[in-house]
Design a protein around this motif. Structure first.
Motif, PDB file in Angstrom:
ATOM      1  N   ALA A 187       6.972   0.774  11.169  1.00 44.98           N
ATOM      2  CA  ALA A 187       7.312   0.248   9.847  1.00 44.98           C
ATOM      3  C   ALA A 187       8.730  -0.312   9.856  1.00 44.98           C
ATOM      4  O   ALA A 187       9.678   0.374  10.258  1.00 44.98           O
ATOM      5  CB  ALA A 187       7.182   1.339   8.791  1.00 44.98           C
TER       6      ALA A 187
ATOM      7  N   LYS B 174       4.046  -2.986   4.396  1.00 39.73           N
ATOM      8  CA  LYS B 174       3.191  -3.233   5.559  1.00 39.73           C
ATOM      9  C   LYS B 174       3.957  -3.830   6.730  1.00 39.73           C
ATOM     10  O   LYS B 174       3.451  -3.839   7.861  1.00 39.73           O
ATOM     11  CB  LYS B 174       2.062  -4.193   5.194  1.00 39.73           C
TER      12      LYS B 174
ATOM     13  N   VAL C 289       3.403  -5.901   0.597  1.00 39.52           N
ATOM     14  CA  VAL C 289       3.695  -6.664   1.809  1.00 39.52           C
ATOM     15  C   VAL C 289       4.926  -6.145   2.524  1.00 39.52           C
ATOM     16  O   VAL C 289       4.996  -6.154   3.760  1.00 39.52           O
ATOM     17  CB  VAL C 289       3.831  -8.165   1.461  1.00 39.52           C
TER      18      VAL C 289
ATOM     19  N   THR D  89       6.082  -4.644   9.923  1.00 41.40           N
ATOM     20  CA  THR D  89       6.358  -3.860  11.123  1.00 41.40           C
ATOM     21  C   THR D  89       7.387  -4.574  11.987  1.00 41.40           C
ATOM     22  O   THR D  89       7.565  -5.790  11.909  1.00 41.40           O
ATOM     23  CB  THR D  89       5.083  -3.619  11.942  1.00 41.40           C
TER      24      THR D  89
ATOM     25  N   SER E 264      -1.352  -6.856  -0.679  1.00 41.41           N
ATOM     26  CA  SER E 264      -1.319  -5.404  -0.528  1.00 41.41           C
ATOM     27  C   SER E 264      -2.281  -4.960   0.573  1.00 41.41           C
ATOM     28  O   SER E 264      -3.204  -5.682   0.948  1.00 41.41           O
ATOM     29  CB  SER E 264      -1.720  -4.754  -1.851  1.00 41.41           C
ATOM     30  N   SER E 265      -2.045  -3.764   1.069  1.00 48.73           N
ATOM     31  CA  SER E 265      -2.959  -3.193   2.059  1.00 48.73           C
ATOM     32  C   SER E 265      -4.229  -2.643   1.418  1.00 48.73           C
ATOM     33  O   SER E 265      -5.163  -2.263   2.113  1.00 48.73           O
ATOM     34  CB  SER E 265      -2.261  -2.073   2.849  1.00 48.73           C
TER      35      SER E 265
ATOM     36  N   ARG F 152       2.459   0.184  -0.266  1.00 45.06           N
ATOM     37  CA  ARG F 152       1.310  -0.528   0.273  1.00 45.06           C
ATOM     38  C   ARG F 152       1.445  -2.038   0.153  1.00 45.06           C
ATOM     39  O   ARG F 152       0.581  -2.791   0.606  1.00 45.06           O
ATOM     40  CB  ARG F 152       0.039  -0.079  -0.434  1.00 45.06           C
TER      41      ARG F 152
END
Length: 560
Positions: free
Chosen positions: A355, A347, A344, A349, A449-450, A342
């Motif tokens: 991903a 996350k 950086v 893409t 973080s997400s 979760r």
């Protein structure tokens, strides 16, 4: 039973700590309790020049779940670290640090564990330690409403609470894999200096239920048939023991191991049925557990990953060892529900929105993780395999699973920590003696973080989520002006630097390229984290968050 002296548990787990190679969690919910942790109070950061940084070391610790009566891979065991600064300098003397349970924004609070798992009933039989309820294997208790102390570790230069026995179930029975704690620093007279809000992430989604639950498929079914136990957690564990007995029954090493560990000669399933749970590391050595394993029997990491590299995903049909997707790892590690990575990097893409990195990007494929001779928990990827020469690779390993090597060590981990020949991010330190995780966040949960709770610490310290980059966050009395003395050789940030950097830029252009790009038009490392405005030669220059700052933003090139 593996009888381990408590002093060895404390000493060894403070270095290696329990967890898993691939870690994650899911957001929880539910109503929290009242009391001191009932709300999210504004933190006291910076009063009197103090800054308090705190972090969990792995980004997600794992435990077996509610039941320890069949076998155990991981006990409830979490770690909390903290460092206190005054005007940019680390402080260790004449201060005390404590931690306690804290409710999150939903009201979820986690201040006890003994009623959420039967671990304490079986701790003596598994680990040879008779524990009081809510006390962990290293002697540290659960985060409670009342504060309890963190100890100072002079070797690592941090305050710590090792082996916190927290579970992913809050006090109202709701799943919350991101429980919060509050860390408080006080002076010798007991006056509060600073507080910090930090997550103690924990998941029980370290399991084998995808393939080994009764009825899931013939590939993993024991010859004697499925156990079909009414308790879902006991069911898949008993199926594994039955299958293990079947595959190893004629193996002399297995027979000898049963006798050496005091297990029944009829096998592991019968031993568990007799009331003696199996500790997997009793025979299969793990670097997370001192004194574990039997010579000649493969280590736990090797045994699990090498065996399952050729197993097919029950949904996709792809062999786990051939997969480049994190979904392959999520079958056993947290996980299909909690979702790994979760931070950086997790996350990130690519141009198609997919991903950019998966578990294999850092650890290699399953066969690489389970290769004979690899030191599990120690032979991990290092930052410099991806971060070098102003670049950020999306794979730390080559096609053979070997770490990529570069000449630039600006972002390198420290050598030989925590053991000779190994260098782990979570034990490395850099600017001013600060641990890397203190500023960048925990492994697998790097800032930003997400998950919102992960970001609370960085938001409280510097006003926005992300790596701690604001010089003023720690240097309360005034920011030193330097061209190379900041983190990783960075110059000072802010208006003062903008006004005084001309001479450095004129005479040090090669060094500037590491962050500002070979063409001086900006690069990923020169991106501003939040909107900025600077005064440049009598005019205001505005930068939106994410803008990559280069010489041409304010000048006619590097010499303008």
């Amino acid at each position: 039973m593996l009888a381990i002296p408590l002093r060895l548990v404390q000493r060894h787990w403070s270095v290696l700590a329990f967890g898993v190679l691939l870690l994650a969690g899911c957001s929880g919910g539910g109503d929290g309790g009242d009391g001191d942790g009932g709300t999210l109070p504004p933190p006291t950061q910076g009063a009197g020049g103090y800054t308090l940084l705190a972090w969990n070391d792995l980004g997600m610790h794992c435990m077996d779940g509610a039941d320890y009566s069949v076998f155990s891979i991981l006990p409830p065991f979490n770690n909390l670290h903290a460092q206190l600064l005054k005007d940019g300098r680390l402080i260790a003397g004449n201060v005390s640090l404590t931690f306690q349970a804290l409710a999150d924004e939903s009201g979820s609070i986690n201040s006890r564990s003994a009623d959420k798992t039967n671990f304490w009933e079986y701790a003596q039989r598994l680990f040879g330690v008779d524990l009081a309820s809510d006390t962990g294997l290293a002697g540290v208790r659960m985060p409670e409403l009342a504060p309890q102390p963190l100890a100072y570790n002079s070797q690592n230069g941090w305050f710590e609470a090792v082996g916190i026995p927290i579970t992913p179930v809050d006090d109202n029975g709701h799943i919350n894999t991101y429980p919060l704690v509050k860390v408080v620093a006080r002076d010798a007279a007991g006056a509060e200096l600073a507080t910090a809000r930090v997550v103690l992430p924990v998941s029980n989604e370290l399991n084998c239920i995808a393939c080994h639950a009764s009825g899931r498929g013939v590939a993993a079914m024991p010859a004697a048939g499925w156990v079909n136990h009414a308790n879902a957690e006991k069911d898949w564990k008993l199926n594994i023991l039955r299958l293990h007995d079947q595959k190893q029954g004629g193996n002399a090493a297995f027979t000898n191991a049963l006798a050496q560990k005091g297990y029944l000669a009829s096998g592991l399933e019968a031993t568990a049925g007799s009331g003696q749970p199996i500790l997997c590391a009793a025979c299969h050595a793990s670097n997370a557990l001192p004194g574990s394993g039997i010579a000649g029997i493969s280590p736990l990491t090797q045994a699990l990953h090498s065996r399952h590299a050729g197993v097919s995903d029950p949904v996709s049909g792809v062999k786990l060892g051939d997969s480049g997707s994190r979904d392959a790892c999520y079958l056993c590690h947290p996980g299909s529900v909690t979702q790994c990575l979760r931070g950086v990097m997790g996350k990130a893409t690519d141009a198609t929105g997919q991903a950019a990195m998966s578990c294999q990007s850092c650890h290699g494929g399953m066969a690489h993780v389970g290769a004979a001779g690899r030191a599990g928990w120690l032979a991990e990827p290092a930052c410099q395999s991806c971060h070098h020469d102003g670049l950020r690779e999306t794979s730390a390993v080559d096609a053979q699973g070997n770490p990529r090597l570069w000449g630039d060590n600006r972002f390198a981990t420290n050598a030989n920590v925590p053991a000779a020949g190994f260098d782990l991010y979570r034990f490395s330190k850099e600017h001013g003696g600060l641990q890397c995780e203190a500023c960048h966040g925990a492994t697998h949960a790097e800032y930003p973080s997400s998950h919102n709770s992960d970001n609370l610490l960085s938001q409280d310290v510097q006003g926005h989520a992300g790596t701690i980059v604001e010089c003023e966050a720690c240097h309360k009395a005034g920011v030193p002006i330097t061209s190379t003395g900041g983190p990783h050789g960075l110059h000072t940030l802010g208006q003062t630097w903008v006004s005084r950097h001309g001479g450095v830029a004129e005479h040090g252009r090669t060094g500037c390229q590491a962050c500002h790009g070979s063409d001086y038009r900006g690069a990923p490392l020169s991106a501003v984290k939040v909107d900025r405005s600077f005064q440049v030669k009598g005019r205001t220059v505005n930068f939106a968050a994410g803008h990559r700052v280069g010489c041409y933003d304010c000048h006619n090139g590097p010499g303008g």
